[in-house]
Design a protein around this motif. Structure first.
Motif, PDB file in Angstrom:
ATOM      1  N   GLN A 102      26.263   4.552  19.765  1.00 18.00           N
ATOM      2  CA  GLN A 102      26.254   3.092  19.643  1.00 18.00           C
ATOM      3  C   GLN A 102      25.533   2.611  18.389  1.00 18.00           C
ATOM      4  OE1 GLN A 102      24.766   1.261  23.327  1.00 18.00           O
ATOM      5  NE2 GLN A 102      25.529   3.043  24.439  1.00 18.00           N
ATOM      6  N   GLY A 103      24.916   3.521  17.661  1.00 18.38           N
ATOM      7  CA  GLY A 103      24.188   3.143  16.453  1.00 18.38           C
ATOM      8  C   GLY A 103      22.870   2.445  16.734  1.00 18.38           C
ATOM      9  N   LYS A 104      22.254   2.759  17.881  1.00 11.04           N
ATOM     10  CA  LYS A 104      21.017   2.085  18.274  1.00 11.04           C
ATOM     11  C   LYS A 104      19.761   2.779  17.749  1.00 11.04           C
ATOM     12  CE  LYS A 104      20.580   0.640  22.494  1.00 11.04           C
ATOM     13  NZ  LYS A 104      20.574   0.581  23.973  1.00 11.04           N
ATOM     14  N   ILE A 105      19.886   3.960  17.139  1.00  8.41           N
ATOM     15  CA  ILE A 105      18.713   4.733  16.748  1.00  8.41           C
ATOM     16  C   ILE A 105      18.542   4.705  15.225  1.00  8.41           C
ATOM     17  CG2 ILE A 105      17.477   6.891  17.066  1.00  8.41           C
ATOM     18  CD1 ILE A 105      18.474   5.740  19.683  1.00  8.41           C
ATOM     19  N   ARG A 106      17.338   4.403  14.778  1.00 10.93           N
ATOM     20  CA  ARG A 106      16.975   4.482  13.363  1.00 10.93           C
ATOM     21  C   ARG A 106      15.851   5.490  13.210  1.00 10.93           C
ATOM     22  NH1 ARG A 106      20.815   1.920  13.854  1.00 10.93           N
ATOM     23  NH2 ARG A 106      21.400  -0.101  12.993  1.00 10.93           N
ATOM     24  N   PHE A 107      15.853   6.222  12.109  1.00  8.19           N
ATOM     25  CA  PHE A 107      14.852   7.261  11.893  1.00  8.19           C
ATOM     26  C   PHE A 107      14.077   7.015  10.610  1.00  8.19           C
ATOM     27  CE2 PHE A 107      18.201   9.248  14.428  1.00  8.19           C
ATOM     28  CZ  PHE A 107      17.471   9.837  15.451  1.00  8.19           C
ATOM     29  N   GLY A 108      12.782   7.244  10.680  1.00  7.38           N
ATOM     30  CA  GLY A 108      11.932   7.157   9.501  1.00  7.38           C
ATOM     31  C   GLY A 108      10.665   6.373   9.773  1.00  7.38           C
ATOM     32  N   PRO A 109       9.613   6.626   9.002  1.00  9.69           N
ATOM     33  CA  PRO A 109       8.319   5.966   9.225  1.00  9.69           C
ATOM     34  C   PRO A 109       8.260   4.562   8.624  1.00  9.69           C
ATOM     35  CG  PRO A 109       8.120   7.501   7.410  1.00  9.69           C
ATOM     36  CD  PRO A 109       9.528   7.656   7.937  1.00  9.69           C
ATOM     37  N   TRP A 110       9.061   3.671   9.149  1.00  8.13           N
ATOM     38  CA  TRP A 110       9.147   2.304   8.625  1.00  8.13           C
ATOM     39  C   TRP A 110       8.053   1.423   9.232  1.00  8.13           C
ATOM     40  CZ3 TRP A 110      13.138   1.193   5.151  1.00  8.13           C
ATOM     41  CH2 TRP A 110      14.141   2.158   5.054  1.00  8.13           C
ATOM     42  N   ILE A 111       6.808   1.773   8.985  1.00  9.07           N
ATOM     43  CA  ILE A 111       5.701   1.058   9.628  1.00  9.07           C
ATOM     44  C   ILE A 111       4.685   0.503   8.626  1.00  9.07           C
ATOM     45  CG2 ILE A 111       5.877   2.366  11.770  1.00  9.07           C
ATOM     46  CD1 ILE A 111       3.516   4.081  10.807  1.00  9.07           C
ATOM     47  N   PHE A 112       4.959   0.628   7.341  1.00 10.51           N
ATOM     48  CA  PHE A 112       3.932   0.345   6.341  1.00 10.51           C
ATOM     49  C   PHE A 112       3.950  -1.116   5.885  1.00 10.51           C
ATOM     50  CE2 PHE A 112       4.712   4.889   6.244  1.00 10.51           C
ATOM     51  CZ  PHE A 112       3.412   5.371   6.315  1.00 10.51           C
ATOM     52  N   PRO A 113       2.846  -1.560   5.289  1.00  7.95           N
ATOM     53  CA  PRO A 113       2.797  -2.952   4.816  1.00  7.95           C
ATOM     54  C   PRO A 113       3.754  -3.175   3.658  1.00  7.95           C
ATOM     55  CG  PRO A 113       0.839  -1.751   4.131  1.00  7.95           C
ATOM     56  CD  PRO A 113       1.574  -0.854   5.078  1.00  7.95           C
ATOM     57  N   SER A 114       4.139  -4.414   3.473  1.00  2.62           N
ATOM     58  CA  SER A 114       5.121  -4.740   2.437  1.00  2.62           C
ATOM     59  C   SER A 114       4.472  -5.015   1.088  1.00  2.62           C
ATOM     60  CB  SER A 114       5.951  -5.958   2.875  1.00  2.62           C
ATOM     61  OG  SER A 114       5.102  -7.017   3.264  1.00  2.62           O
ATOM     62  N   ARG A 115       3.184  -4.787   0.980  1.00  2.00           N
ATOM     63  CA  ARG A 115       2.482  -4.933  -0.297  1.00  2.00           C
ATOM     64  C   ARG A 115       1.617  -3.704  -0.517  1.00  2.00           C
ATOM     65  NH1 ARG A 115      -0.268  -6.892   3.728  1.00  2.00           N
ATOM     66  NH2 ARG A 115      -2.553  -6.791   3.765  1.00  2.00           N
ATOM     67  N   PRO A 116       1.428  -3.263  -1.753  1.00  2.00           N
ATOM     68  CA  PRO A 116       0.514  -2.139  -2.005  1.00  2.00           C
ATOM     69  C   PRO A 116      -0.916  -2.524  -1.631  1.00  2.00           C
ATOM     70  CG  PRO A 116       1.924  -2.569  -3.908  1.00  2.00           C
ATOM     71  CD  PRO A 116       2.103  -3.727  -2.972  1.00  2.00           C
ATOM     72  N   LEU A 117      -1.655  -1.558  -1.138  1.00  2.00           N
ATOM     73  CA  LEU A 117      -3.041  -1.784  -0.760  1.00  2.00           C
ATOM     74  C   LEU A 117      -3.985  -1.200  -1.812  1.00  2.00           C
ATOM     75  CD1 LEU A 117      -2.710  -0.953   3.040  1.00  2.00           C
ATOM     76  CD2 LEU A 117      -2.875  -3.209   1.987  1.00  2.00           C
ATOM     77  N   PRO A 118      -5.180  -1.763  -1.963  1.00  2.00           N
ATOM     78  CA  PRO A 118      -6.081  -1.317  -3.026  1.00  2.00           C
ATOM     79  C   PRO A 118      -6.830  -0.036  -2.682  1.00  2.00           C
ATOM     80  CG  PRO A 118      -7.094  -3.115  -1.804  1.00  2.00           C
ATOM     81  CD  PRO A 118      -5.698  -2.967  -1.258  1.00  2.00           C
ATOM     82  N   PHE A 119      -7.075   0.770  -3.686  1.00  2.00           N
ATOM     83  CA  PHE A 119      -7.886   1.977  -3.558  1.00  2.00           C
ATOM     84  C   PHE A 119      -9.350   1.592  -3.369  1.00  2.00           C
ATOM     85  CE2 PHE A 119     -10.435   5.276  -5.838  1.00  2.00           C
ATOM     86  CZ  PHE A 119     -10.190   6.334  -4.973  1.00  2.00           C
ATOM     87  N   ASN A 120     -10.030   2.312  -2.488  1.00  2.00           N
ATOM     88  CA  ASN A 120     -11.457   2.094  -2.243  1.00  2.00           C
ATOM     89  C   ASN A 120     -12.230   3.294  -2.786  1.00  2.00           C
ATOM     90  OD1 ASN A 120     -14.052   1.853  -1.235  1.00  2.00           O
ATOM     91  ND2 ASN A 120     -13.417   1.194   0.795  1.00  2.00           N
ATOM     92  N   PRO A 121     -12.912   3.143  -3.930  1.00  2.00           N
ATOM     93  CA  PRO A 121     -13.562   4.288  -4.567  1.00  2.00           C
ATOM     94  C   PRO A 121     -14.912   4.649  -3.954  1.00  2.00           C
ATOM     95  CG  PRO A 121     -13.909   2.336  -5.884  1.00  2.00           C
ATOM     96  CD  PRO A 121     -13.017   1.916  -4.744  1.00  2.00           C
ATOM     97  N   GLY A 122     -15.418   3.820  -3.031  1.00  2.00           N
ATOM     98  CA  GLY A 122     -16.736   4.061  -2.464  1.00  2.00           C
ATOM     99  C   GLY A 122     -16.745   5.186  -1.447  1.00  2.00           C
ATOM    100  N   GLY A 123     -17.911   5.447  -0.884  1.00  2.00           N
ATOM    101  CA  GLY A 123     -18.034   6.455   0.163  1.00  2.00           C
ATOM    102  C   GLY A 123     -18.662   7.741  -0.327  1.00  2.00           C
TER     103      GLY A 123
END
Length: 250
Positions: A102-123
């Protein structure tokens, strides 16, 4: 953990994002079962997070009889299923061929934000590990790491408390529950929100060692910020949850 994942996925959508459907209900982690909640009105998306097979076709821990029943039921009850691993296609061939047809299944990790996130150099220098030690394999692998210190984070910590602990380290460590080639996409997502690169055993496609994540034996040999920024740009351009909703006209 599933509540944490749902929180991260939703916060990755643009602030004023609107769906075509009046009401969309997302069932996060359908191996748990949702009972009468499947009767809720609205367009239903079933999010499948478990590993049934690795990239080589090796069967993994996700294939219990109870889980198979729950996933098969969800595939029938939902309007659309998003399975985070393309390697699980074989599971649906065996247990849910009708939903595939039926074409009801999609595959892949489509869970990420739609904008790049900043690197955190601390720690500090240590690399953070969080999650269950489970069957003992993870503990064994971690005990064998001598290239960098590993900080074991407090079990059961999520949301902002988890972020604070991860941000005090230099990176996030990912060790597979079972040996294989597959991707723990939720851990990858948390590492991005914390601004830290992922140090990991081999991940499945489309993630490339040395480019999108740091192999365990390569830590210290590549630039953390460059790896993080390539991954952040790649997933926001190609694997965002927003794009999944738009591509499927939801």
């Amino acid at each position: 953990m599933l509540d944490h994942l749902a929180w991260e996925i939703m916060r990755g959508l643009p602030e004023h994002f609107a769906t075509r459907h009046e009401r969309v209900v997302i069932f996060c982690g359908i191996h748990k079962g949702f009972g009468l909640r499947w009767l809720r009105r609205g367009y239903k998306i079933a999010l499948q997070t478990e590993q049934m097979y690795d990239e080589t076709g090796k069967p993994l821990w996700g294939q219990t009889t109870k889980r198979a029943r729950r996933l098969a039921f969800a595939a029938r009850a939902a309007d659309l299923v998003l399975d985070l691993s393309a390697a699980n296609h074989r599971f649906y061939e065996e247990h849910c061929p009708g939903a595939l047809a039926q074409g009801k299944i999609r595959f892949g990790p489509w869970i990420f934000p739609s904008r790049p996130l900043p690197f955190n150099p601390g720690g500090e220098e240590s690399v953070a590990f969080f999650g269950s030690l489970g069957n003992g394999r993870r503990a064994s692998v971690i005990d064998g790491i001598d290239g960098f210190p590993v900080r074991m984070l407090e079990s059961g910590t999520f949301f902002d408390d988890l972020y604070r602990q991860v941000e005090s380290c230099s990176a996030v460590l990912n060790v597979h529950f079972e040996e294989g080639v597959y991707t723990e996409a939720p851990r990858l997502l948390t590492s991005l929100y914390c601004g830290k690169p992922l140090v990991s055993e081999p991940l499945g496609e489309p993630f490339v060692a040395g480019k999108h994540y740091v192999p365990i034996d390569g830590y210290g040999k590549v630039e953390n910020q460059a790896v993080f920024e390539r991954l952040s740009r790649f997933v926001s351009d190609n694997l965002s949850f927003e794009r999944f909703l738009l591509d499927n006209r939801i």
